[in-house]
Write a protein that holds these residues in place. Structure first.
Motif, PDB file in Angstrom:
ATOM      1  N   LEU A 122       0.467  -1.139   0.267  1.00  0.00           N
ATOM      2  CA  LEU A 122       0.052  -0.176  -0.181  1.00  0.00           C
ATOM      3  C   LEU A 122       1.016   1.141   0.008  1.00  0.00           C
ATOM      4  O   LEU A 122       1.604   1.254   0.650  1.00  0.00           O
ATOM      5  CB  LEU A 122      -0.811   0.058   0.896  1.00  0.00           C
ATOM      6  CG  LEU A 122      -1.719  -0.970   1.610  1.00  0.00           C
ATOM      7  CD1 LEU A 122      -2.654  -1.143   2.831  1.00  0.00           C
ATOM      8  CD2 LEU A 122      -2.870  -1.109  -0.030  1.00  0.00           C
ATOM      9  N   PHE A 123       0.475   1.809  -0.830  1.00  0.00           N
ATOM     10  CA  PHE A 123       1.152   3.769  -0.247  1.00  0.00           C
ATOM     11  C   PHE A 123       0.066   4.753  -0.532  1.00  0.00           C
ATOM     12  O   PHE A 123      -0.833   4.555   0.378  1.00  0.00           O
ATOM     13  CB  PHE A 123       2.050   4.146  -1.496  1.00  0.00           C
ATOM     14  CG  PHE A 123       1.316   4.408  -3.067  1.00  0.00           C
ATOM     15  CD1 PHE A 123       0.280   5.048  -3.687  1.00  0.00           C
ATOM     16  CD2 PHE A 123       0.578   2.909  -4.120  1.00  0.00           C
ATOM     17  CE1 PHE A 123      -0.006   5.276  -4.767  1.00  0.00           C
ATOM     18  CE2 PHE A 123      -0.349   3.209  -4.948  1.00  0.00           C
ATOM     19  CZ  PHE A 123      -0.180   3.896  -5.053  1.00  0.00           C
ATOM     20  N   ASP A 124       0.969   5.476  -0.048  1.00  0.00           N
ATOM     21  CA  ASP A 124      -0.077   7.200   0.372  1.00  0.00           C
ATOM     22  C   ASP A 124      -1.048   7.130   1.458  1.00  0.00           C
ATOM     23  O   ASP A 124      -1.495   6.470   2.410  1.00  0.00           O
ATOM     24  CB  ASP A 124      -1.633   7.425  -0.824  1.00  0.00           C
ATOM     25  CG  ASP A 124      -2.222   8.568  -0.428  1.00  0.00           C
ATOM     26  OD1 ASP A 124      -1.781   9.296   0.881  1.00  0.00           O
ATOM     27  OD2 ASP A 124      -3.075   8.488  -1.087  1.00  0.00           O
ATOM     28  N   PHE A 125       0.232   7.200   2.423  1.00  0.00           N
ATOM     29  CA  PHE A 125       0.083   7.707   3.876  1.00  0.00           C
ATOM     30  C   PHE A 125      -0.320   9.037   4.716  1.00  0.00           C
ATOM     31  O   PHE A 125       0.233   9.266   6.187  1.00  0.00           O
ATOM     32  CB  PHE A 125       1.493   6.670   4.653  1.00  0.00           C
ATOM     33  CG  PHE A 125       1.440   5.316   5.002  1.00  0.00           C
ATOM     34  CD1 PHE A 125       1.356   4.504   5.917  1.00  0.00           C
ATOM     35  CD2 PHE A 125       2.147   4.829   3.584  1.00  0.00           C
ATOM     36  CE1 PHE A 125       1.261   3.275   5.562  1.00  0.00           C
ATOM     37  CE2 PHE A 125       2.316   3.555   2.880  1.00  0.00           C
ATOM     38  CZ  PHE A 125       1.907   2.483   4.689  1.00  0.00           C
ATOM     39  N   GLY A 126      -0.721   9.300   3.639  1.00  0.00           N
ATOM     40  CA  GLY A 126      -1.281  10.965   3.779  1.00  0.00           C
ATOM     41  C   GLY A 126      -1.961  10.905   4.676  1.00  0.00           C
ATOM     42  O   GLY A 126      -2.171  12.431   5.568  1.00  0.00           O
ATOM     43  N   ASP A 127      -3.018  10.259   4.794  1.00  0.00           N
ATOM     44  CA  ASP A 127      -4.411  10.733   5.801  1.00  0.00           C
ATOM     45  C   ASP A 127      -3.265   9.910   7.064  1.00  0.00           C
ATOM     46  O   ASP A 127      -5.156   9.377   8.360  1.00  0.00           O
ATOM     47  CB  ASP A 127      -4.499   9.990   5.736  1.00  0.00           C
ATOM     48  CG  ASP A 127      -6.133  10.507   4.004  1.00  0.00           C
ATOM     49  OD1 ASP A 127      -5.202  11.747   4.395  1.00  0.00           O
ATOM     50  OD2 ASP A 127      -6.522  10.417   3.024  1.00  0.00           O
ATOM     51  N   MET A 128      -2.695   9.374   7.115  1.00  0.00           N
ATOM     52  CA  MET A 128      -2.151   8.094   8.212  1.00  0.00           C
ATOM     53  C   MET A 128      -2.141   8.775   9.666  1.00  0.00           C
ATOM     54  O   MET A 128      -2.427  10.230   9.787  1.00  0.00           O
ATOM     55  CB  MET A 128      -0.915   8.085   7.962  1.00  0.00           C
ATOM     56  CG  MET A 128      -0.657   6.647   9.402  1.00  0.00           C
ATOM     57  SD  MET A 128       1.387   6.096   8.865  1.00  0.00           S
ATOM     58  CE  MET A 128       1.405   5.098  10.310  1.00  0.00           C
ATOM     59  N   CYS A 129      -3.458   8.453  11.185  1.00  0.00           N
ATOM     60  CA  CYS A 129      -3.277   8.602  12.069  1.00  0.00           C
ATOM     61  C   CYS A 129      -3.839   8.302  13.503  1.00  0.00           C
ATOM     62  O   CYS A 129      -3.615   6.772  13.291  1.00  0.00           O
ATOM     63  CB  CYS A 129      -4.707   9.713  12.028  1.00  0.00           C
ATOM     64  SG  CYS A 129      -6.484   8.608  11.064  1.00  0.00           S
ATOM     65  N   ARG A 130      -3.650   8.233  14.297  1.00  0.00           N
ATOM     66  CA  ARG A 130      -3.831   7.297  15.872  1.00  0.00           C
ATOM     67  C   ARG A 130      -5.649   7.199  15.887  1.00  0.00           C
ATOM     68  O   ARG A 130      -6.478   8.045  15.915  1.00  0.00           O
ATOM     69  CB  ARG A 130      -3.332   7.898  16.501  1.00  0.00           C
ATOM     70  CG  ARG A 130      -3.100   6.635  18.151  1.00  0.00           C
ATOM     71  CD  ARG A 130      -2.366   7.082  19.318  1.00  0.00           C
ATOM     72  NE  ARG A 130      -1.884   7.847  18.763  1.00  0.00           N
ATOM     73  CZ  ARG A 130      -0.686   8.256  19.423  1.00  0.00           C
ATOM     74  NH1 ARG A 130       0.045   6.830  19.542  1.00  0.00           N
ATOM     75  NH2 ARG A 130       0.262   9.199  19.291  1.00  0.00           N
ATOM     76  N   GLN A 131      -6.495   6.218  15.687  1.00  0.00           N
ATOM     77  CA  GLN A 131      -7.988   6.199  15.758  1.00  0.00           C
ATOM     78  C   GLN A 131      -8.116   4.272  16.257  1.00  0.00           C
ATOM     79  O   GLN A 131      -6.885   3.487  16.148  1.00  0.00           O
ATOM     80  CB  GLN A 131      -8.889   6.343  15.479  1.00  0.00           C
ATOM     81  CG  GLN A 131      -8.327   5.569  13.242  1.00  0.00           C
ATOM     82  CD  GLN A 131      -9.036   6.963  12.628  1.00  0.00           C
ATOM     83  OE1 GLN A 131     -10.037   7.032  12.547  1.00  0.00           O
ATOM     84  NE2 GLN A 131      -9.036   6.237  10.996  1.00  0.00           N
ATOM     85  N   PRO A 132      -9.373   3.986  16.669  1.00  0.00           N
ATOM     86  CA  PRO A 132      -9.724   2.213  16.411  1.00  0.00           C
ATOM     87  C   PRO A 132      -8.700   1.307  14.974  1.00  0.00           C
ATOM     88  O   PRO A 132      -8.949   2.150  13.830  1.00  0.00           O
ATOM     89  CB  PRO A 132     -10.446   2.375  16.911  1.00  0.00           C
ATOM     90  CG  PRO A 132     -11.081   3.596  17.492  1.00  0.00           C
ATOM     91  CD  PRO A 132     -10.550   4.862  16.791  1.00  0.00           C
ATOM     92  N   LEU A 133      -7.780   0.548  15.473  1.00  0.00           N
ATOM     93  CA  LEU A 133      -7.517  -0.387  14.535  1.00  0.00           C
ATOM     94  C   LEU A 133      -8.920  -1.359  13.784  1.00  0.00           C
ATOM     95  O   LEU A 133      -8.497  -0.855  12.375  1.00  0.00           O
ATOM     96  CB  LEU A 133      -7.524  -1.430  15.303  1.00  0.00           C
ATOM     97  CG  LEU A 133      -5.915  -1.158  16.643  1.00  0.00           C
ATOM     98  CD1 LEU A 133      -4.977  -1.915  16.765  1.00  0.00           C
ATOM     99  CD2 LEU A 133      -4.622   0.172  15.453  1.00  0.00           C
ATOM    100  N   VAL A 134      -9.913  -1.074  14.073  1.00  0.00           N
ATOM    101  CA  VAL A 134     -10.931  -1.141  12.876  1.00  0.00           C
ATOM    102  C   VAL A 134     -11.594  -0.758  11.498  1.00  0.00           C
ATOM    103  O   VAL A 134     -12.123  -0.683  10.977  1.00  0.00           O
ATOM    104  CB  VAL A 134     -12.420  -1.728  14.099  1.00  0.00           C
ATOM    105  CG1 VAL A 134     -12.572  -0.424  14.826  1.00  0.00           C
ATOM    106  CG2 VAL A 134     -13.414  -2.218  13.240  1.00  0.00           C
ATOM    107  N   CYS A 135     -10.714   0.632  12.489  1.00  0.00           N
ATOM    108  CA  CYS A 135     -11.310   1.850  10.893  1.00  0.00           C
ATOM    109  C   CYS A 135     -10.398   1.573  10.058  1.00  0.00           C
ATOM    110  O   CYS A 135     -11.083   1.756   8.991  1.00  0.00           O
ATOM    111  CB  CYS A 135     -10.591   2.944  11.167  1.00  0.00           C
ATOM    112  SG  CYS A 135     -11.758   4.158  13.114  1.00  0.00           S
ATOM    113  N   ASP A 136      -9.262   0.874  10.399  1.00  0.00           N
ATOM    114  CA  ASP A 136      -8.901   0.829   9.084  1.00  0.00           C
ATOM    115  C   ASP A 136      -9.454  -0.484   8.170  1.00  0.00           C
ATOM    116  O   ASP A 136      -9.725   0.086   6.757  1.00  0.00           O
ATOM    117  CB  ASP A 136      -7.027   0.307   8.721  1.00  0.00           C
ATOM    118  CG  ASP A 136      -6.273   1.171   8.429  1.00  0.00           C
ATOM    119  OD1 ASP A 136      -6.323   2.592   8.056  1.00  0.00           O
ATOM    120  OD2 ASP A 136      -5.078   0.888   8.679  1.00  0.00           O
ATOM    121  N   ALA A 137     -10.101  -1.484   8.761  1.00  0.00           N
ATOM    122  CA  ALA A 137     -11.150  -2.280   8.206  1.00  0.00           C
ATOM    123  C   ALA A 137     -12.293  -1.949   7.389  1.00  0.00           C
ATOM    124  O   ALA A 137     -12.640  -2.373   6.391  1.00  0.00           O
ATOM    125  CB  ALA A 137     -11.385  -3.528   9.018  1.00  0.00           C
TER     126      ALA A 137
END
Length: 336
Positions: free
Chosen positions: A93-108
């Protein structure tokens, strides 16, 4: 699996920018409420409903979930594919521009929000993704319970932001690249029963289909002595074959209609000289081809094929009992 592996690799990563906060951060979805006014009128209320569900059902539960750094934008435009003689695989995967700290389930949930676009059966697509994801990073029951509302929220955020930006920059085609599919997917998900979806997603994640199912299975394997027959059937164990190969129904589709079917069942019981007869659980039945059992407007829409119950055929007015100590909550007469 790649997304789950990435989350495992990011465990322990820390940086002040992870907490900067921005409009694409799911936990701050409500920051985009002012943009809802820009959404097309035919889907505006659906977007508002998704934000309302996030506010009442999701936001209060987020603090109880596992948190950490997340990619926050796993969509098909950000996937690298490796080609080889063995076929294709996700290379990363690329484009880590929106990376942040939040609940891990948000990625799924974000990945699922893009996966369901233009899917005829969105829950089946979600289940396929979750089986791979949970093989590396199992989701807890609290996370699974919020999956569908988070998917709806991400779609609502996408529609709200793209609609506002479309007003501000009408000549930028990229802004609306996912707008139409996102609107259709959100409307589609709005018509899926939340409890049914929750059960389907729990099953895909390797959890019992409903909380407490394990206790039910244990009881069924070792039933107590307090169960009774729902009807007075004497020694009758007469089973009526209503399967796709039933000699009783034959090859005439008209026999699946209400009046002929009633006549055939009554005649079969008279021949067997019984007052009570039974229809089998999980029997594959052709009668579900009748118009009353239509599965949707599309001619290839999935239709019901298996009977999910046990029929009891007996005279009108026969006493019926709950087989276990219970309260009757609902009686329905499905006349068709």
């Amino acid at each position: 699996r790649v997304l789950a592996q990435l989350q495992l690799e990011l465990t322990g990563l820390d940086h002040p920018a992870l907490d900067r906060g921005h409009r694409w951060q799911l936990t701050r979805a409500l920051d985009n409420l002012p943009c809802v006014a820009a959404v097309a009128e035919d889907s505006r209320e659906t977007v508002r409903a998704a934000f309302a569900q996030f506010s009442t059902a999701v936001l209060p539960a987020l603090d109880k979930l596992p948190w950490g750094p997340v990619h926050n934008d796993a969509n098909d435009y950000n996937v690298l594919v490796e080609l080889s003689t063995d076929g294709a695989r996700v290379g990363g995967l690329f484009d880590f521009g929106d990376m942040c700290r939040q609940p891990l389930v948000c990625d799924a949930a974000i990945a699922l929000a893009y996966l369901v676009l233009e899917q005829e059966d969105p829950l089946a697509a979600c289940a396929e993704f979750l089986r791979g994801y949970c093989a590396l990073r199992p989701l807890g029951a609290e996370e699974v319970a919020l999956l569908l509302p988070l998917v709806r929220t991400r779609l609502a955020v996408s529609l709200a932001i793209s609609s506002r930006r479309q007003q501000e920059e009408p000549d930028d085609a990229y802004i609306t690249v996912s707008q139409g599919p996102a609107r259709r997917a959100l409307l589609q998900l709005a018509h899926i029963n939340d409890e049914f979806a929750h059960c389907a997603l729990r099953r895909a994640c390797g959890l019992p289909v409903v909380p407490g199912a394990d206790a039910i299975y244990r009881y069924l394997e070792h039933p107590g002595g307090d169960a009774c027959s729902p009807v007075d059937c004497g020694d009758s164990q007469h089973v009526i074959d209503l399967s796709v190969g039933s000699p009783l129904l034959g090859a005439d589709p008209a026999n699946a209609e209400l009046a002929p079917l009633t006549h055939l069942i009554a005649a079969d019981m008279r021949r067997a000289q019984v007052d009570v007869a039974f229809g089998r659980y999980a029997e594959a039945r052709g009668i579900y081809g009748a118009p009353a059992f239509g599965g949707g407007a599309h001619p290839t829409a999935e239709r019901r094929t298996e009977h999910l119950g046990i029929d009891i055929f007996c005279a009108p007015g026969s006493p019926v009992r709950a087989p276990l100590p219970a309260t009757v909550e609902l009686v329905a007469n499905n006349r068709a």
